[in-house]
Design an enzyme around this catalytic site. Structure first.
Site, mmCIF file in Angstrom:
data_model
loop_
_atom_site.group_PDB
_atom_site.id
_atom_site.type_symbol
_atom_site.label_atom_id
_atom_site.label_comp_id
_atom_site.label_asym_id
_atom_site.label_seq_id
_atom_site.Cartn_x
_atom_site.Cartn_y
_atom_site.Cartn_z
ATOM 1 N N ASP A 127 -16.156 -1.566 -0.066
ATOM 2 C CA ASP A 127 -14.829 -1.946 -0.560
ATOM 3 C C ASP A 127 -13.877 -2.210 0.603
ATOM 4 O OD1 ASP A 127 -15.417 0.976 -0.554
ATOM 5 O OD2 ASP A 127 -13.244 1.146 -0.735
ATOM 6 N N LYS A 178 0.868 -1.189 0.000
ATOM 7 C CA LYS A 178 0.000 0.000 0.000
ATOM 8 C C LYS A 178 0.902 1.236 0.000
ATOM 9 C CE LYS A 178 -3.924 1.551 2.844
ATOM 10 N NZ LYS A 178 -4.850 0.997 3.850
HETATM 11 P P1 AMP Z 1 -9.718 3.644 1.242
HETATM 12 O O1 AMP Z 1 -11.011 4.231 1.683
HETATM 13 O O2 AMP Z 1 -8.494 4.284 1.807
HETATM 14 O O3 AMP Z 1 -9.697 2.180 1.430
HETATM 15 O O4 AMP Z 1 -9.591 3.947 -0.320
HETATM 16 C C1 AMP Z 1 -10.689 4.073 -1.193
HETATM 17 C C2 AMP Z 1 -10.214 4.187 -2.631
HETATM 18 O O5 AMP Z 1 -9.391 5.346 -2.810
HETATM 19 C C3 AMP Z 1 -9.392 3.021 -3.126
HETATM 20 O O6 AMP Z 1 -9.727 2.814 -4.470
HETATM 21 C C4 AMP Z 1 -7.973 3.515 -2.974
HETATM 22 O O7 AMP Z 1 -7.090 2.846 -3.836
HETATM 23 C C5 AMP Z 1 -8.127 4.980 -3.364
HETATM 24 N N1 AMP Z 1 -7.068 5.845 -2.810
HETATM 25 C C6 AMP Z 1 -6.919 6.248 -1.515
HETATM 26 N N2 AMP Z 1 -5.845 7.046 -1.378
HETATM 27 C C7 AMP Z 1 -5.278 7.167 -2.603
HETATM 28 C C8 AMP Z 1 -4.130 7.850 -3.137
HETATM 29 N N3 AMP Z 1 -3.336 8.600 -2.370
HETATM 30 N N4 AMP Z 1 -3.878 7.726 -4.450
HETATM 31 C C9 AMP Z 1 -4.655 6.991 -5.248
HETATM 32 N N5 AMP Z 1 -5.746 6.311 -4.819
HETATM 33 C C10 AMP Z 1 -6.057 6.388 -3.520
HETATM 34 MG MG MG Z 2 -9.981 0.532 1.077
#
Ligand code: AMP
Ligand code: MG
Length: 503
Positions: free
Chosen positions: A265, A123
């Site tokens: 997700d 990650k």
């Molecule tokens: P999370 O809620 O952190 O599990 O992430 C939700 C979505 O946002 C997922 O598709 C992650 O891959 C994307 N995401 C979160 N932070 C970033 C980032 N800095 N760059 C690209 N995608 C991100």
């Molecule tokens: Mg996530």
């Protein structure tokens, strides 16, 4: 832009020998082959040597330049097929048809020493085709936070992804100003999420192969069942996931854990806790507690978690309908009947856990006894973790800890009812108190401690983090020198504390 692919060296082969890629091989439609960005100046911050050994990884090799290259995502081991995984998801109730690994990669799968297949996942490893507006990176504070909280959860006996390492990349990443970039390597029994099924259901063809893969990987006993009919394997698969998740959320509620971003997700098929973002442990008991800065509506408040989970499972059930029965109405009624079992399953797990927390030998506990205790704790803003330890101390004749939490005249009649319930079970006070101490943790990652440790680590001092990690991975072992770690946050801290998502 992605950094150029770096050739791996002979060393990297031994570092992760035997990395397999069954998911990428069997479900290519759900993956995009990809590589991590090069890290300008990779420095290993923390490595979980015990976990590495249980995965039969060579610790010495992981500590080498090539090993750190693999853990930072910049070196691809020979034979590995890193992929970004596709998934969709309901975020705060709204549907996002394409999310996917926007800053993560599945490096491959390992088979652990106990024969279990697990994912090795990174990650913060750079942009992917799923990055949308994001930079693809992660920073030191939040990655160490996931490392520490997931390892604490594991030590508490809660199903969770595990943390293998955090590498600082040497890259400045723009957050609140420039912050040091980092990559977390984590281990999970898989990265299949409700959102993976939501994505596959929209694609159509890949749904059945995905479901068969998930069944074989997580619930292999169901592969024997027929594909159609009233007891078909897809309906039983739904039931197995409902059961695993009902059990999981009950565990969260028993230890006072607030996930903070329970989007579909971030809900696994395995029943493991995943994606530690704006999560936190309760200090004062409060069903309405919300820590995440982006959860202004309180959708993912502590007390809402079971209901939200059930909602997420309904989204999961919808994806399986075409497999459960070819007649839509019959599929809906069969799936609904399974979903309807959620409350009873959750209540059963919660009641059994509460009985154990209260020292009752049988998992039969008068719900009013629990509810009335929760009301008292909420009224007095009593520390959740401290309260159950104080009750055990009370049985040992030490009333001071409980007196520090709830005025005696308010809790006296409840204590009498509790003593009566304990008497029915016929165990001695000392034996009961010891049994309670084995299930009620003394040390949790308290927000003020974790916050201070992560600030220090971001500034380059890892000592407070390492100390806190040691304490919270021994949650039940009282040690005099760790006395400070049982203390609740100062009031001024708790009033303003917030956690941040997606960082
Ligand atoms: P999370 O809620 O952190 O599990 O992430 C939700 C979505 O946002 C997922 O598709 C992650 O891959 C994307 N995401 C979160 N932070 C970033 C980032 N800095 N760059 C690209 N995608 C991100
Ligand atoms: Mg996530």
């Amino acid at each position: 832009m992605m950094a150029a692919f770096q050739e791996s060296t002979a060393d990297t082969v031994t570092i992760v020998a035997g990395l397999e890629s069954t998911f990428a091989d069997e479900l290519g439609a759900l993956t995009v082959p990809w590589q991590g960005a090069a890290a300008p100046d990779p420095q290993l911050l923390v490595l979980n040597e015990q976990l590495a050994a249980s995965l039969r990884l060579d610790v010495e090799a992981l500590l080498s330049v090539d090993g750190i290259g693999v853990l930072s995502g910049s070196t691809v081991p020979v034979g590995a097929t890193p992929v970004a995984m596709a998934y969709a998801g309901h975020q705060f109730g709204g549907y996002a048809p394409i999310l996917g690994d926007g800053r993560a990669l599945l490096l491959g799968e390992l088979v652990s020493s106990d024969g279990q297949r697990v994912d090795l996942h990174l990650k913060g490893s750079g942009r992917t085709p799923f990055s949308r507006g994001g930079d693809g990176y992660a920073v030191v504070g939040p990655m160490l936070r996931e490392y520490l909280v997931s390892e604490a959860m594991n030590a508490l006996g809660v199903p969770t992804t595990r943390a293998l390492s955090v590498v600082a990349t040497g890259r400045d990443v723009r957050r609140n100003g420039a912050e040091p970039g980092a990559v977390l390597a984590r281990i999970a029994s898989s990265h299949l999420r409700v959102g993976t099924f939501e994505f596959a259901a929209r694609q159509g063809e890949v749904l059945q192969p995905l479901t068969d893969y998930a069944i074989a990987r997580h619930y292999p006993e169901l592969t024997e069942l027929p594909a159609t009919g009233t007891h078909n394997r897809y309906l039983k698969f739904l039931e197995a996931v409902v059961e695993a998740q009902a059990s999981l959320v009950a565990r969260w509620m028993l230890i006072g854990f607030v996930h903070g971003v329970m989007n579909t997700d971030n809900t696994t098929i395995s029943g493991e806790t995943i994606d530690y973002g704006p999560c936190a442990f309760l200090d004062a008991f409060d069903p309405a507690a919300v820590f995440s800065s982006i959860d202004s509506g309180g959708r993912y408040a502590f007390g809402n978690q079971p209901a939200v989970l059930k909602w997420n499972l309904a989204r999961f059930a919808e994806t399986l309908l075409p497999l459960i029965d070819s007649t839509p109405d019959d599929a809906i009624s069969a799936a609904s009947a399974v979903l309807d079992t959620f409350d009873e399953r959750y209540e059963g797990h919660y009641a059994a856990g509460m009985a154990a927390k209260l020292g009752l030998a049988h998992p039969i506990v008068d719900p009013a006894l629990v509810d009335d205790l929760l009301t008292l704790l909420a009224e007095h803003g009593a520390d959740w973790t401290g309260s159950f330890r104080a009750l055990a101390d009370e049985l040992r004749g030490n009333s001071a800890p409980l007196d520090g939490l709830v005025p005696r005249d308010h809790i006296a009649s409840w204590l009498q009812r509790w003593h009566d319930a304990l008497a029915e079970h016929g165990r001695g006070a000392a034996e009961t108190a010891s049994a309670m101490d084995r299930v009620n943790p003394l040390y949790i990652p308290r927000n003020h401690r974790l916050d201070a440790a992560l600030r220090a680590a971001t500034d380059g001092d890892l000592a407070p983090f390492e100390k806190l990690l040691e304490v919270v991975t021994h949650p039940f072992d009282r040690r005099d020198e760790w006395a400070d770690y049982t203390e609740a946050a100062p009031q001024s801290f708790s009033e303003t504390f917030q956690t941040f998502c997606g960082t």
